[in-house]
Structures are given as structure tokens and as C-alpha cells.
Write a protein that holds these residues in place. Structure first.
Motif, mmCIF file in Angstrom:
data_model
loop_
_atom_site.group_PDB
_atom_site.id
_atom_site.type_symbol
_atom_site.label_atom_id
_atom_site.label_comp_id
_atom_site.label_asym_id
_atom_site.label_seq_id
_atom_site.Cartn_x
_atom_site.Cartn_y
_atom_site.Cartn_z
ATOM 1 N N LYS A 122 0.865 -1.178 0.000
ATOM 2 C CA LYS A 122 0.000 0.000 0.000
ATOM 3 C C LYS A 122 0.903 1.230 0.000
ATOM 4 O O LYS A 122 1.872 1.304 0.757
ATOM 5 N N GLU A 123 0.575 2.171 -0.859
ATOM 6 C CA GLU A 123 1.441 3.336 -1.025
ATOM 7 C C GLU A 123 0.594 4.571 -1.296
ATOM 8 O O GLU A 123 -0.487 4.479 -1.891
ATOM 9 N N THR A 124 1.078 5.718 -0.856
ATOM 10 C CA THR A 124 0.427 6.986 -1.169
ATOM 11 C C THR A 124 1.120 7.605 -2.380
ATOM 12 O O THR A 124 2.340 7.780 -2.378
ATOM 13 N N ARG A 138 1.470 10.841 -4.666
ATOM 14 C CA ARG A 138 1.222 12.281 -4.657
ATOM 15 C C ARG A 138 1.457 12.873 -6.043
ATOM 16 O O ARG A 138 2.148 12.274 -6.874
ATOM 17 N N SER A 183 -2.219 15.501 -0.322
ATOM 18 C CA SER A 183 -2.174 14.311 0.538
ATOM 19 C C SER A 183 -2.026 13.040 -0.288
ATOM 20 O O SER A 183 -1.479 12.041 0.181
ATOM 21 N N GLY A 184 -2.556 13.081 -1.498
ATOM 22 C CA GLY A 184 -2.339 11.976 -2.418
ATOM 23 C C GLY A 184 -3.460 10.961 -2.505
ATOM 24 O O GLY A 184 -4.453 11.018 -1.781
ATOM 25 N N GLU A 198 -4.496 6.750 -2.664
ATOM 26 C CA GLU A 198 -4.025 5.469 -2.135
ATOM 27 C C GLU A 198 -3.879 4.468 -3.273
ATOM 28 O O GLU A 198 -4.804 4.297 -4.081
ATOM 29 N N ARG A 252 -9.877 9.836 1.686
ATOM 30 C CA ARG A 252 -9.243 9.947 0.380
ATOM 31 C C ARG A 252 -10.293 10.028 -0.724
ATOM 32 O O ARG A 252 -11.286 9.304 -0.703
ATOM 33 N N LEU A 292 -8.841 6.164 -4.731
ATOM 34 C CA LEU A 292 -8.126 4.956 -4.323
ATOM 35 C C LEU A 292 -8.049 4.029 -5.524
ATOM 36 O O LEU A 292 -9.027 3.888 -6.278
#
Length: 443
Positions: A12-14, A16, A92-93, A95, A134, A137
Motif C-alpha cells: 500500500k502506497e500513497t 502524490r 495528501s495523495g 491510495e 481519500r 483509491l
């Protein structure tokens, strides 16, 4: 022995935006359309057959880097909604989830199951996070055969189905061609709020429209419109569209099923329409946000012995649509009066859908969006573009089948009405219940 379908999250990664959002664009105002939109995610699944020339690791890397690029253009999707008034574009980006399925892709495509398809999405479509968390996603699911399924969830508070298509087209262009602008031209993102500004009185209040959630079942049907349109033609509507014909048939069948459980019920259909090209000052189709209206067709309780003809239903639908565009859309010229008209229409919609006095069917069509052509990330068109269904009673959603000619209908009804629909001879005559979407090229 049947193997239980499992999806294991492995990373799992954000993600941006590739460049920071400028200070003067940090506060992105919602439009009044956005404010009134129900809280849920606009979701879609994109399935791809195995590609021997591209590894799953390379595919994932390409998707992440291109997602970062496209977020710089769609910067509100990397922010958070505040008070139902604006988006704090704080980068914030989004997901990005990577997952592995314990089966080949054909396991899903041979007999698509809404409950299993939901496992391929990164979040529940009906999650309240659509307005508090978010806004975007992504879940990339790798199958044992090398096939791929990309689950995309965008908050409906900022994205209708047309916006979803625009985003996917920009994302795929960034992945395949290296530049977002190579795929689409995006008008200024504040076009919607500039023309239809948010109303302070709608800030942090209960939604005007709350879609009812009860114990429901969702099923997928596939129709051949060429078999139905001749039966829907009349002197009033000599050339019905394939959407009109299919919606009329489905509505007649589900209303008949409801009548078996509750005789004398009034039936009302609300058909969603894309307003971009229908406004007094038309907007480009790539305008981001929610620009959805809906015309309503009402039918009094049907007598058992004199059910309304299909062609009559289509005629009612065409007339309701004509009257809607003649009386409502001219009021949407922008400014305060337009916003009040939009709020008034939403309030009436909310009262009808929540009154319980009628069987209210909420219908939308994704047909013609061109999602198959929009979603080539460099390894070909999707083998299947799929919805997952919703948990909201009396929902009818249409989407193009993979061949471009057939129409898939995702239908959500109460358990009792779905049971009654099972015995409907007319539906069974024209519809295939959840047929396989697998082809010889799908492992």
C-alpha cells in the motif's frame, strides 16, 4: 472442489502529484452539483489479459508513475473535502494498493459475481470516506495467470461517470504516451464552481439525497438491443434508442415483479442525464465535476389484465425527457438562480426516493462513454470493463458490453422483488443472466 476466491493485499502506497499544487489553487470550491451529490464512490474495474511482454512489476511501476503525473492535472483528487464546501488541495495523495488473487482471471470472467468483484476494489463503494477521507483509491490486482484487474474509486462528490472516463483517459495517456495532454484537453478545473458556486447553507449539513440501503441483491444481465428496439418503436417514437428500449423493458419487468409482492404500487423511473452539452452555455465533455440531472417518468398502478405496452413506455420516456430539457435546463445559465433551481430539483428527488410512497427506480447509463478505448495503458484495451453493483435498492445501471453492441444491465432490487423477477418470462426471453465474458484469449 471449489477453491475460495481470495485477494491478498501485498503493498500500500500513497501517490502524490508529480508537482506541488500552486498556492493559489489550494482551496478548490465544490459546485452546488457536487454539494448535493450522494456520498459514495464512482467505481469501475478494468480487466486485462496476460501480457507476456510486460511483467506485473513493470505494469505496477508504470501505473504509479503515470498516476503521479495525472494527479498534477487533477490535483483536487489528491486533497480532502472540507465542510462540503471546498477541497483542501494539500497533495495528501491517492491510495495505491497492490494485491494478488489466488486464481486465474478466467475464474472471475467465466461467471462474474458482484460479491467477488467487490474484493478487487480498494474500498467499499458506499463508504462515508468518499466525503471525509481519500478522494481517490486504486487497487491493482494480479492474477495467477498474469492477468490484471485495476479497481478505480473516485469520490462521487467530485466525479460523475463522465469525469471518471476523463480521468482514466488522461491516466492511460500518461502511461502509454508519456503525456496527459496527449489523450485529452482538460478545461479549467474550477469551471463547475465558477458557473454554479457552492451554497454556504449546504455546508456540513445532512445530504439532501440519501439513497436507501436495504437487504438487496445485485445481478448482471446482458441484452441484445436489436431484438428489443423494433418492439419499442411507435408512431410517436419511430426510432427509439437502444438505451430507451432496454430501460423500458427492464423497468416493465421489475415493476411487474414489485406488483406481485405489493399490488397497486405506483412506479416511477428517474433517468440520469449528462448535462454538459445541454446547458444554455454548453461545456466540453471533459469538464470535471458532477453535471448530472434526471428526468422522471411516472406510471400509475397497472391493472393485471392491461399492462402498458413497451412502445407506450418509450413514448412516455421520450416525452418526459423532452419536457425536462425544455423546462429545466434553460434555468441553468449560472449564478444564484440556477443554484436554487438545482437545489429545488434535488430536494424533490430526495423526497420522492425516501417517501416510500412509490417504487422509485434510479437509472443511469454509462453506455457510449468509450471506456474500452480510454483505458489502454500500453498493454491493450481491457478484456472487460465492469461495474460491481451497489447496495441501494431499485438501482438500474447500463454499461457497454465488450463487443460494443450488447448492453450489460446491473440491477439491484430487494430480495423479494428479485425472487419474483426470476419467474419473469419476458425478461428471460430477452436477457442472458450473467453470461461469461471470457474469450479464447483469456487464460
Amino acid at each position: 472442489m471449489t477453491v475460495e476466491f481470495k485477494v491478498k493485499l501485498v503493498a500500500k502506497e500513497t501517490i502524490r502529484p508529480s508537482s506541488p499544487t500552486p498556492d493559489h489553487e489550494k482551496n478548490f470550491k465544490l459546485s452546488v452539483f457536487d454539494q448535493l451529490t450522494p456520498i459514495l464512490y464512482t467505481s469501475v474495474l478494468l480487466f486485462y489479459a496476460s501480457n507476456a511482454s510486460t511483467s506485473s512489476r513493470h505494469q505496477s511501476s508504470r501505473l504509479k508513475s503515470s498516476l503521479s503525473k495525472v494527479l498534477a492535472h487533477f490535483y483536487p483528487l489528491a486533497g480532502r473535502i472540507r465542510d462540503n464546501l471546498y477541497i483542501d488541495c494539500d497533495d495528501s495523495g491517492a491510495e495505491f494498493v497492490e494485491a494478488k488473487a489466488n486464481c486465474p482471471l478466467s475464474h472471475i470472467l467465466d461467471r462474474p459475481c458482484p460479491a467477488l468483484l467487490r474484493k478487487l476494489l480498494p474500498i467499499n463503494t458506499e463508504s462515508p470516506e468518499a466525503s471525509t477521507g481519500r478522494l481517490m483509491l486504486i487497487q491493482v490486482n494480479t492474477f495467477g495467470c498474469g492477468g490484471l484487474a485495476i479497481g478505480v474509486c473516485l469520490s462521487h462528490k467530485i466525479a460523475d461517470a463522465t469525469t471518471l472516463r476523463t480521468f482514466i483517459k488522461g491516466w492511460s495517456a500518461a502511461a502509454f504516451l508519456g503525456e496527459v495532454s496527449a489523450g485529452i484537453e482538460i478545461p479549467p478545473l474550477d469551471t463547475a464552481s465558477a458557473q454554479f458556486p457552492p451554497l454556504a447553507e449546504l455546508a456540513a449539513t445532512s445530504p439532501v439525497v440519501v439513497l436507501p440501503k436495504v437487504r438487496c441483491r445485485t445481478r448482471r444481465y446482458v441484452f441484445d438491443p436489436t431484438e428489443i428496439t423494433p418492439l419499442a418503436a411507435s408512431e410517436a417514437v419511430p426510432e427509439p434508442t437502444r438505451i430507451e428500449a432496454v430501460v423500458a423493458l427492464v423497468w416493465r419487468c421489475v415493476a411487474r415483479a414489485s406488483r406481485k409482492n405489493d399490488p397497486g404500487r405506483q412506479s416511477l423511473l428517474s433517468q440520469a442525464v449528462n448535462l454538459r452539452g445541454r446547458l444554455p452555455e454548453p461545456l466540453p465533455e471533459t469538464t470535471v465535476g458532477n453535471f448530472v440531472g434526471g428526468f422522471k417518468v411516472e406510471i400509475v398502478p397497472w391493472a393485471e389484465e392491461s399492462e402498458i405496452e413497451l412502445k407506450k413506455l418509450v413514448s412516455h420516456m421520450r416525452e418526459a425527457k423532452r419536457e425536462y430539457f425544455a423546462s429545466y435546463t434553460p434555468r441553468l445559465s449560472g449564478g444564484g438562480e440556477s443554484c436554487l433551481a438545482i437545489v429545488e430539483a434535488a430536494a424533490k428527488f430526495g423526497m420522492l426516493i425516501n417517501s416510500g410512497a412509490v417504487d422509485f427506480y434510479n437509472c443511469s447509463s454509462w453506455c457510449g462513454l468509450g471506456l474500452y478505448d480510454a483505458a489502454d495503458f500500453g498493454w491493450g484495451r481491457p478484456a472487460w470493463v465492469s461495474l460491481v453493483g451497489v447496495e441501494y435498492k431499485n438501482s438500474i445501471v447500463l454499461v457497454d458490453a465488450r463487443d460494443g453492441d450488447m448492453v450489460e444491465v446491473w440491477l439491484t432490487l430487494s430480495q423479494a422483488d428479485m425472487d419474483a423477477l426470476d419467474a419473469d418470462g419476458e425478461l428471460l426471453r430477452f436477457a442472458s443472466l450473467n453470461p461469461s465474458v471470457s474469450g479464447s484469449s483469456i487464460p
